[in-house]
Design an enzyme around this catalytic site. Structure first.
Site, PDB file in Angstrom:
ATOM      1  N   ASP A  82      20.642 -31.895  -8.301  1.00 20.50           N
ATOM      2  CA  ASP A  82      21.216 -33.232  -8.149  1.00 20.50           C
ATOM      3  C   ASP A  82      22.740 -33.146  -8.090  1.00 20.50           C
ATOM      4  O   ASP A  82      23.320 -32.073  -8.244  1.00 20.50           O
ATOM      5  CB  ASP A  82      20.767 -34.160  -9.288  1.00 20.50           C
ATOM      6  CG  ASP A  82      21.186 -33.639 -10.662  1.00 20.50           C
ATOM      7  OD1 ASP A  82      22.401 -33.562 -10.925  1.00 20.50           O
ATOM      8  OD2 ASP A  82      20.309 -33.311 -11.486  1.00 20.50           O
ATOM      9  N   HIS A  97      20.723 -23.239  -7.138  1.00 21.00           N
ATOM     10  CA  HIS A  97      19.457 -23.539  -6.466  1.00 21.00           C
ATOM     11  C   HIS A  97      19.615 -24.553  -5.341  1.00 21.00           C
ATOM     12  O   HIS A  97      18.645 -25.187  -4.935  1.00 21.00           O
ATOM     13  CB  HIS A  97      18.427 -24.022  -7.483  1.00 21.00           C
ATOM     14  CG  HIS A  97      17.990 -22.952  -8.435  1.00 21.00           C
ATOM     15  ND1 HIS A  97      17.232 -23.203  -9.562  1.00 21.00           N
ATOM     16  CD2 HIS A  97      18.211 -21.607  -8.426  1.00 21.00           C
ATOM     17  CE1 HIS A  97      17.009 -22.062 -10.200  1.00 21.00           C
ATOM     18  NE2 HIS A  97      17.596 -21.086  -9.540  1.00 21.00           N
ATOM     19  N   CYS A 137      20.316 -27.522  17.763  1.00 19.91           N
ATOM     20  CA  CYS A 137      19.319 -26.652  18.393  1.00 19.91           C
ATOM     21  C   CYS A 137      17.945 -27.287  18.506  1.00 19.91           C
ATOM     22  O   CYS A 137      17.055 -26.732  19.158  1.00 19.91           O
ATOM     23  CB  CYS A 137      19.215 -25.327  17.629  1.00 19.91           C
ATOM     24  SG  CYS A 137      18.456 -25.469  15.998  1.00 19.91           S
ATOM     25  N   GLY A 174      20.348 -26.748 -21.875  1.00 21.12           N
ATOM     26  CA  GLY A 174      19.095 -27.342 -21.413  1.00 21.12           C
ATOM     27  C   GLY A 174      18.295 -26.544 -20.424  1.00 21.12           C
ATOM     28  O   GLY A 174      17.731 -27.108 -19.492  1.00 21.12           O
ATOM     29  N   THR A 175      18.182 -25.233 -20.605  1.00 18.27           N
ATOM     30  CA  THR A 175      17.373 -24.439 -19.689  1.00 18.27           C
ATOM     31  C   THR A 175      16.311 -23.676 -20.453  1.00 18.27           C
ATOM     32  O   THR A 175      16.519 -23.274 -21.605  1.00 18.27           O
ATOM     33  CB  THR A 175      18.242 -23.453 -18.884  1.00 18.27           C
ATOM     34  OG1 THR A 175      17.395 -22.683 -18.020  1.00 18.27           O
ATOM     35  CG2 THR A 175      19.000 -22.502 -19.798  1.00 18.27           C
TER      36      THR A 175
END
Length: 239
Positions: A82, A97, A137, A174-175
């Site tokens: 985010d 990521h 493309c 927080g992981t």
């Protein structure tokens, strides 16, 4: 980091994104080749959910931490896809990521600038919700995130390693510590003599190897940390 903004965590047992969805059907290159429109629609739903969310007190506290006069610098390295760090005011955020806000062509890699085009809005709201074509493309536009089986963006990864190897202190927020290679950054820090602390409301595999393990949420712990680090006389109203 963003759970208190209402964004589901990656691996939470009850509310995690994969509690209700099969990642092999939505988060792999093979899934996109098999059913690009469904994958695109799911990531568009996630992106629009993020757009409605607001940075929480933890995001704001990181910006305030970076502004403290006795800190030389603060680098933000995140696995989140985010943009709440940026919207809270943090600069030069390293997204290991990728980002929901940065879709690109699956063939030529050209960034897609049409997320707010009327055609895309109508297709998102309607029944088809097709993955848009590249204006250069003609290939399909894919979400700008790192899928299972893909490598991390090399430039971002190398910059994250450089920042951590040169740091004095690493705060891991927080992981779960389960997703590699990002989870290995804490060990990289330790090998270079960097102190590592963990801030997480839940038990993490990183806890036992951290100099400090603080089981608290980001929106509670980070404002308290900023308040404690404020120079004397500037602490009122920060907790």
């Amino acid at each position: 980091m963003s759970a208190e903004s209402g964004i589901p965590t990656f691996r939470g047992p009850a509310t995690g994104l994969w509690a209700a969805f099969d990642p092999q059907k939505l988060a792999t290159p093979e899934a996109f080749r098999r059913d690009p429109d469904t994958v695109w629609a799911w990531y568009e739903w996630r992106r629009r959910s993020v757009a409605r969310a607001q940075p929480n007190a933890g995001h704001v506290a990181l910006r305030a931490l970076a502004a403290l006069p006795h800190l030389e610098a603060l680098a933000v390295v995140t696995q989140n896809v985010d943009d709440l760090h940026e919207r809270a005011g943090s600069k030069d955020v390293l997204h290991l990521h990728g980002s929901l806000s940065a879709p690109r062509c699956e063939d030529c890699g050209l960034p897609f600038a049409g997320l707010e085009d009327p055609w895309l809005k109508s297709s998102h709201e309607g029944a088809t919700r097709l993955a848009p074509p590249c204006c250069s493309c003609g290939a399909r536009i894919r979400p700008g995130v790192v899928w299972f089986g893909e490598g991390l963006p090399e430039g971002v990864w190398l910059e994250a390693l450089a920042q951590i190897e040169q740091a004095d202190f690493l705060l891991v927020i927080g992981t779960s510590g389960l997703v590699y290679p990002a989870a290995g950054l804490a060990d990289t820090a330790r090998r270079h003599g960097v102190e590592v602390a963990s801030l997480n409301p839940d038990a993490s595999v990183l806890d036992q190897r951290s100099a400090l393990d603080w089981q608290v949420t980001a929106a509670t712990g980070l404002p308290a940390l900023v308040a404690a680090l404020q120079p004397e006389g500037n602490r009122d109203g920060l907790v």
